[in-house]
Design an enzyme around this catalytic site. Structure first.
Site, short mmCIF file in Angstrom:
data_model
loop_
_atom_site.label_atom_id
_atom_site.label_comp_id
_atom_site.label_asym_id
_atom_site.label_seq_id
_atom_site.Cartn_x
_atom_site.Cartn_y
_atom_site.Cartn_z
N VAL A 15 11.31 -4.72 17.02
CA VAL A 15 9.97 -5.23 16.08
C VAL A 15 8.54 -4.22 16.62
O VAL A 15 7.15 -4.27 16.08
CB VAL A 15 10.53 -6.87 17.02
CG1 VAL A 15 9.28 -7.65 16.52
CG2 VAL A 15 11.77 -7.03 16.05
N LYS A 107 13.04 -16.43 20.24
CA LYS A 107 13.86 -17.84 19.61
C LYS A 107 14.11 -18.39 21.21
O LYS A 107 14.30 -19.50 21.61
CB LYS A 107 14.18 -17.91 18.72
CG LYS A 107 15.16 -17.37 17.96
CD LYS A 107 15.12 -15.77 17.69
CE LYS A 107 15.98 -14.48 17.72
NZ LYS A 107 15.65 -13.35 16.49
N GLU A 131 6.29 -16.93 15.05
CA GLU A 131 6.20 -16.83 13.55
C GLU A 131 7.05 -16.15 13.25
O GLU A 131 7.89 -16.36 12.60
CB GLU A 131 4.94 -16.66 12.37
CG GLU A 131 5.19 -16.71 11.32
CD GLU A 131 5.89 -18.06 10.69
OE1 GLU A 131 6.65 -18.41 10.61
OE2 GLU A 131 4.47 -19.06 10.71
N GLY A 136 12.70 -14.65 10.81
CA GLY A 136 11.82 -13.25 10.14
C GLY A 136 10.50 -13.60 9.69
O GLY A 136 9.38 -14.35 9.86
N ILE A 138 9.74 -14.51 6.95
CA ILE A 138 9.24 -16.07 6.17
C ILE A 138 8.18 -16.57 6.70
O ILE A 138 8.46 -17.44 8.36
CB ILE A 138 10.72 -16.57 6.18
CG1 ILE A 138 11.56 -16.34 5.18
CG2 ILE A 138 10.05 -18.08 4.81
CD1 ILE A 138 13.41 -17.07 4.65
N GLY A 189 24.66 -2.02 12.49
CA GLY A 189 24.06 -2.57 13.85
C GLY A 189 23.71 -4.22 12.92
O GLY A 189 22.65 -3.72 13.20
N LYS A 207 17.06 -20.78 16.42
CA LYS A 207 15.84 -21.56 14.99
C LYS A 207 15.69 -22.95 15.06
O LYS A 207 14.16 -23.29 14.60
CB LYS A 207 15.81 -20.78 14.32
CG LYS A 207 15.77 -18.92 15.03
CD LYS A 207 16.43 -18.23 13.76
CE LYS A 207 16.91 -16.36 13.90
NZ LYS A 207 17.89 -15.82 13.31
#
Ligand SMILES: NC(=O)C1=CN([C@@H]2O[C@H](COP(=O)(O)OP(=O)(O)OC[C@H]3O[C@@H](n4cnc5c(N)ncnc54)[C@H](O)[C@@H]3O)[C@@H](O)[C@H]2O)C=CC1
Ligand SMILES: N[C@@H](CC=O)C(=O)O
Ligand code: NA
EC number: 1.1.1.3
Length: 428
Positions: A15, A107, A131, A136, A138, A189, A207
């Site tokens: 990320v 999260k 967010e 992810g 969305i 992975g 989540k």
């Protein structure tokens, strides 16, 4: 032109690298949209020398994420290390105490410590944005807190772990067992470093806890979630459910009941023609029901570099524009403590039984169901050559307690050749 918004990014994995890439590649677009530049003052990760495929030139390096979080030359601390506690939480707290805005994708940290971190942020007049933490790419946090702010939410549900959805759909398409497809997903992975977070339903439950907090005005209550992962979903059930017109999904559901907040993360059946039933592979879907809007369905990528970084950037852009809302859609001081409640809503159930093939076996099963007040809607017995008969039943709507009474009584009939499987059929 306003002053640049200066970031400190801790965590340069999937990320973090994605965020750096967007900031470098889309600098002009971001400046045009925001009326100010987004700059990176410093970064931190475990290894300074690793080639990450993106240039870090022009950014200071900090070995210690806490030092990074409290530097004078950052306005926003971007936490992309992960982990429920440890450096992620310590650095987030340090940043908020030092007056920095915070953006995170974490999260696990928020599901467990979200309320206390929100208090720290809001007491200091700061924002804490996340967010990327739910589904992810969305924009579901934005949808709930902003787009649906005028709605009384009645239910939030969804498929929020791409790895589990990949495993379940791949089992169905290939006819292979859970163990075989788990190994395949691991090899590709797709699974977290600790795969139990995925297949045990924990990641998806983190989540759900965040969505439920926003939807129902309660402090995140991860411990109150009724949690079951996908490890016990068998290829036999996937096949049998398909034969009856259903798909098995790891489905999260949160709704208010007369007794409190119901939060469930468990394998459920959904009609194969429904949007949730048609969700294949690693994609996520969140369904939200509001009194004014009705039902909306959000679908998209729940993980991966681009989608997750896209969500992080949305938070950063909001901060650059001066957005200053509360962490969970209303001031944290006004959130109620959640009272965990089990489902009050009757549901239809799928039962798969292996019966000893002798006269009267089916009659005994029908009798215990009837005695417990459970009514049969559909039933199917497959042709068989051995001594055991595979039987599927779809019940009419019933409460779980009645079904449990029936399952308990079945154990005493002497006609079960194996433990029966009972899965809820969710109305979607
Ligand atoms: N990868 C994905 O698709 C998604 C990830 N997330 C969340 O985003 C966050 C980051 O995930 P990934 O980038 O996938 O993780 P990753 O494992 O690829 O990267 C983690 C980064 O943090 C750094 N790090 C870890 N501990 C550190 C420490 N003590 N000090 C300094 N640096 C440290 C590592 O060196 C690495 O650069 C996690 O909270 C994860 O749950 C959320 C949605 C999707
Ligand atoms: N392990 C998660 C990734 C991001 O949240 C998933 O499979 O969805
Ligand atoms: Na999101």
């Amino acid at each position: 032109m306003s002053e640049p918004l200066r970031l400190g990014i801790a965590g340069l994995g999937t990320v973090g690298v994605g965020v750096v890439r967007i900031i470098r590649q889309q600098a002009a677009l971001l400046e045009a949209r925001l009326g100010r530049k987004i700059t990176i003052s410093a970064v931190s990760a475990r290894s300074k020398d690793r080639d990450r495929g993106v240039s870090l030139s022009g950014y200071d390096w900090e070995n210690d994420p806490i030092k990074l979080a409290t530097r004078d030359d950052i306005d926003v601390f971007v936490e992309l290390m992960g982990g429920e506690d440890g450096p992620a939480k310590d650095a987030t707290e340090a940043a908020l105490k030092a007056g920095k805005q915070v953006v995170t994708a974490n999260k696990a940290m928020l599901a467990i410590h979200g309320a206390e971190l929100a208090e720290l942020a809001e007491n200091n007049g700061l924002v804490l944005r996340y967010e990327a933490a739910v589904a992810g790419g969305i924009p579901v946090i934005k949808t709930l807190t902003e787009g649906l702010a005028g709605n009384q939410i009645s239910r939030v549900m969804g498929v929020m772990n791409g790895s589990c959805n990949f495993i379940l759909t791949r089992m169905e398409n290939s006819g292979k067992t859970y163990e075989e497809i788990f190994a395949e997903a691991d090899g590709l992975g797709y699974l977290e470093a600790d795969p139990q977070l995925d297949v045990g339903g924990i990641d998806a439950a983190h989540k759900l806890a965040l969505l439920a907090a926003i939807a129902f005005g309660t402090r995140p209550d991860f411990a109150g979630i009724q949690l079951e992962g996908i490890e016990r979903v068998s290829i036999d059930d996937i096949r049998a459910a398909a034969d009856m017109g259903y798909k098995i999904k790891l489905l999260g559901v949160a709704q208010k009941t007369g007794r409190g907040l119901e939060q469930r993360m468990q394998p459920c059946l959904v009609p194969d023609t429904s949007p949730l039933g048609q969700l294949d592979g690693g994609t996520n879907m969140v369904v939200i029901e509001g009194d004014a809007v009705g039902q909306i369905v959000l679908r998209g990528p729940g993980a991966g570099e681009g989608p997750t970084a896209s969500a992080v950037m949305s938070d950063i852009c909001d901060i650059a524009r001066g957005w200053r809302g509360p962490v969970f859609g209303q001031p944290v001081a006004s959130l109620q403590s959640a009272v965990a409640a089990t489902s009050q809503r009757p549901a239809a159930y799928y039962l798969r039984m292996t019966l000893v093939d002798k006269p009267g076996a089916m009659a005994k099963i029908a009798t215990v169901l009837g005695d417990a007040g459970v009514s049969i809607n559909r039933m199917r017995q497959y042709e068989h050559t051995d001594t055991n008969a595979p039987v599927l039943i779809v019940t009419h709507k019933t409460d779980r307690a009645s079904l449990d009474r029936a399952l308990c009584a079945m154990g005493t009939t002497g006609v079960l050749a194996a433990e029966p499987v009972a899965l809820r059929i969710e109305e979607v």
